[in-house]
Design a protein around this motif. Structure first.
Motif, PDB file in Angstrom:
ATOM      1  N   MET A 138     -76.118  46.791  62.260  1.00 59.90           N
ATOM      2  CA  MET A 138     -75.779  45.938  63.169  1.00 59.90           C
ATOM      3  C   MET A 138     -75.002  46.600  64.587  1.00 59.90           C
ATOM      4  N   ARG A 181     -72.850  47.571  67.233  1.00 55.22           N
ATOM      5  CA  ARG A 181     -71.423  47.429  67.035  1.00 55.22           C
ATOM      6  C   ARG A 181     -71.077  46.221  68.339  1.00 55.22           C
ATOM      7  N   GLU A 182     -71.684  46.111  69.568  1.00 59.52           N
ATOM      8  CA  GLU A 182     -71.233  45.306  70.538  1.00 59.52           C
ATOM      9  C   GLU A 182     -71.991  43.870  70.535  1.00 59.52           C
ATOM     10  N   GLU A 183     -72.838  43.556  69.478  1.00 61.11           N
ATOM     11  CA  GLU A 183     -73.685  42.508  69.315  1.00 61.11           C
ATOM     12  C   GLU A 183     -72.826  41.234  69.058  1.00 61.11           C
ATOM     13  N   ASN A 184     -72.674  40.281  69.854  1.00 58.13           N
ATOM     14  CA  ASN A 184     -71.797  39.246  69.554  1.00 58.13           C
ATOM     15  C   ASN A 184     -72.449  37.888  69.088  1.00 58.13           C
ATOM     16  N   TYR A 185     -72.274  37.668  67.866  1.00 52.02           N
ATOM     17  CA  TYR A 185     -73.227  36.432  67.155  1.00 52.02           C
ATOM     18  C   TYR A 185     -72.296  35.055  67.648  1.00 52.02           C
ATOM     19  N   ILE A 186     -73.161  33.978  67.928  1.00 51.71           N
ATOM     20  CA  ILE A 186     -72.374  32.845  68.165  1.00 51.71           C
ATOM     21  C   ILE A 186     -72.851  32.152  66.905  1.00 51.71           C
TER      22      ILE A 186
END
Lengths: 368, 90
Positions: free
Chosen positions: B1, B3-8
């Protein structure tokens, strides 16, 4: 007046739903109380702390005891309680679609529907929030107080409202360490009594602080927090890392309006009570007159107000079905309304009172 | 993943970037974002992401949170197995 013999269906057996069903049954009206959980009581059985208010609001009594009393009363009255039953659909003609035990699906025609579906906890997204170890505060509370499982050893609580500080304290009581309670707003949000207990336990309470990300491989190992500016944006250079294995989110609740919306109830946005919620009148009737909304679905407040709203709707529904005359309805609701008014006083209560008044006024204006 | 991926939307693995891209591409309601990205179409039916998507939508369109068109709902509001539906009536 001829009596309507089709049942009133109460959806949700938390404090609001239980009280509604009790009042209906007391008046002699046919009632079915449905709840998706294996046990009734809603959130009451997780509330091991003492409630506030006056004597008649059962101040000083723990939520769990209030739950037991309501359950006993509903059993004594012989209310038909259908557990493990999810109400998954509702139409404007009050056809209720229920699924029992995830196996048996059926529909039935209700004469009245009282929605006591509660609220859903809000989330706050940040990189790493999908890691095991990030959960809502209510989830942590269920784990410790219902299942008796500690979610982690070292915890970061995000949000300092009542849910945040109460659960933080209960986590400490259950044997965990709370590394900090953080709050994005400039001031702490919970009642002084609950906040003070956490503070006395030596937990740092950090305002104007947010979570930036969670880090770890298999699960949460660290939380990176940061101070925020006036627009809640993280301030560069203020980041710091806390070693925690669990991050609890206590960032508010949203009324669970799915069924109300399917029934065609008009909604209204009231941010201080949790977002969009069905309009309702002083008897908790929505814009669809045979559908009532009580408890958190009608604006997030507390168990004490939820119980009174449930009573109001239960009494009024029994009246509208022909089981009480108007004098008796007025008499039974008078005390409830007085108690409800008393519960909406003080700094926190007055804000809720004003918000509730807006809902009533909007209902009057939009669908008199 | 990343690290900065922001799942909504966790169920359908839709990121904040994808939702913002849909709005910038013309989506104007939670409904449209849902059809565009599948956010809210997973097993929880938007119970976690609904509010988050509404907030991003309001933010992108410069509206206050109450002004963005609210989500709509349809039955069943909980996941239901097909076997439970044999059409029986109580």
């Amino acid at each position: 007046m001829e009596r309507d013999t089709r049942p009133a269906v109460v959806v949700g057996a938390g404090p609001a739903g239980l009280c509604a069903a009790i009042e209906l049954k007391r008046a002699g009206a046919p009632v079915l109380l449905m709840d998706e959980n294996a046990k009734p009581g809603g959130q009451l059985f997780k509330q091991i702390h003492k409630f506030f208010g006056s004597q008649e609001h059962r101040a000083g009594v723990r939520g769990i005891e209030i739950g037991k009393d309501l359950l006993r009363e509903s059993l004594d009255l012989g209310i038909d309680v259908r557990l493990d039953t999810e109400v998954v659909g509702l139409d404007p003609n009050l056809k209720v679609w229920a699924v029992e035990g995830r196996r048996r699906s059926y529909t039935l025609d209700a004469s009245r529907v009282i929605l006591a579906t509660g609220a859903t906890e809000n989330a706050v997204p940040f990189p790493g929030w999908t890691l095991p170890g990030v959960m809502t505060a209510g989830c942590a509370q269920t784990l410790i107080n219902v299942h008796r499982v500690l979610p982690g050893k070292r915890i970061l609580m995000v949000g300092s409202g009542n849910v945040g500080v109460i659960v933080a304290y209960q986590l400490i009581q259950a044997g965990a360490e709370v590394a900090a309670v953080i709050e994005a707003a400039p001031a702490l949000g919970g009642y002084g009594v609950h906040t003070a207990k956490v503070r006395r336990a030596g937990v740092p309470m950090l305002v104007r602080t947010t979570i930036v990300r969670a880090e770890g491989n298999e699960g949460v190992e660290r939380a990176v927090i940061s101070e925020v500016d006036g627009k809640f944006k993280p301030l560069a250079g203020t980041e710091r890392t806390l070693d925690v294995d669990t991050i609890c989110l206590a960032v508010g609740l949203t009324p669970s309006i799915e069924l109300a919306s399917l029934a065609g109830c008009r909604t209204f946005f009231v941010p201080e009570l949790g977002g969009h919620m069905p309009l309702h009148d002083e008897f908790m009737r929505s814009s669809v007159p045979a559908v009532y909304v009580v408890g958190d679905i009608a604006g997030v407040e507390e168990a004490s107000t939820a119980m009174e709203e449930g009573r109001l709707a239960g009494i009024h529904a029994a009246f509208s079905m022909g089981y009480l005359d108007s004098g008796e309805m007025e008499r039974r609701t008078a005390d409830t309304r007085r108690r409800l008014r008393a519960l909406r006083q003080g700094v926190f209560g007055a804000k809720r009172f004003t918000a509730k008044e807006r809902i009533l006024a909007e209902k009057e204006k939009e669908c008199p | 993943m990343d690290r900065e991926e922001n799942y909504i939307c966790r169920c359908e693995e839709v990121t904040e970037e994808e939702i913002r891209a849909a709005i910038r591409g013309g989506a104007r309601s939670v409904q449209e974002i849902k059809r565009w990205t599948r956010s809210g179409m997973g097993i929880c039916q938007g119970r976690t992401c609904r509010r988050l998507v509404e907030r991003i939508l309001a933010e992108e369109l410069g509206l206050s949170p109450g002004e963005a068109e609210p989500s709509s709902f349809r039955p069943p509001v909980r996941p239901v197995s097909l076997d439970s539906m044999d059409g029986s009536k109580e």
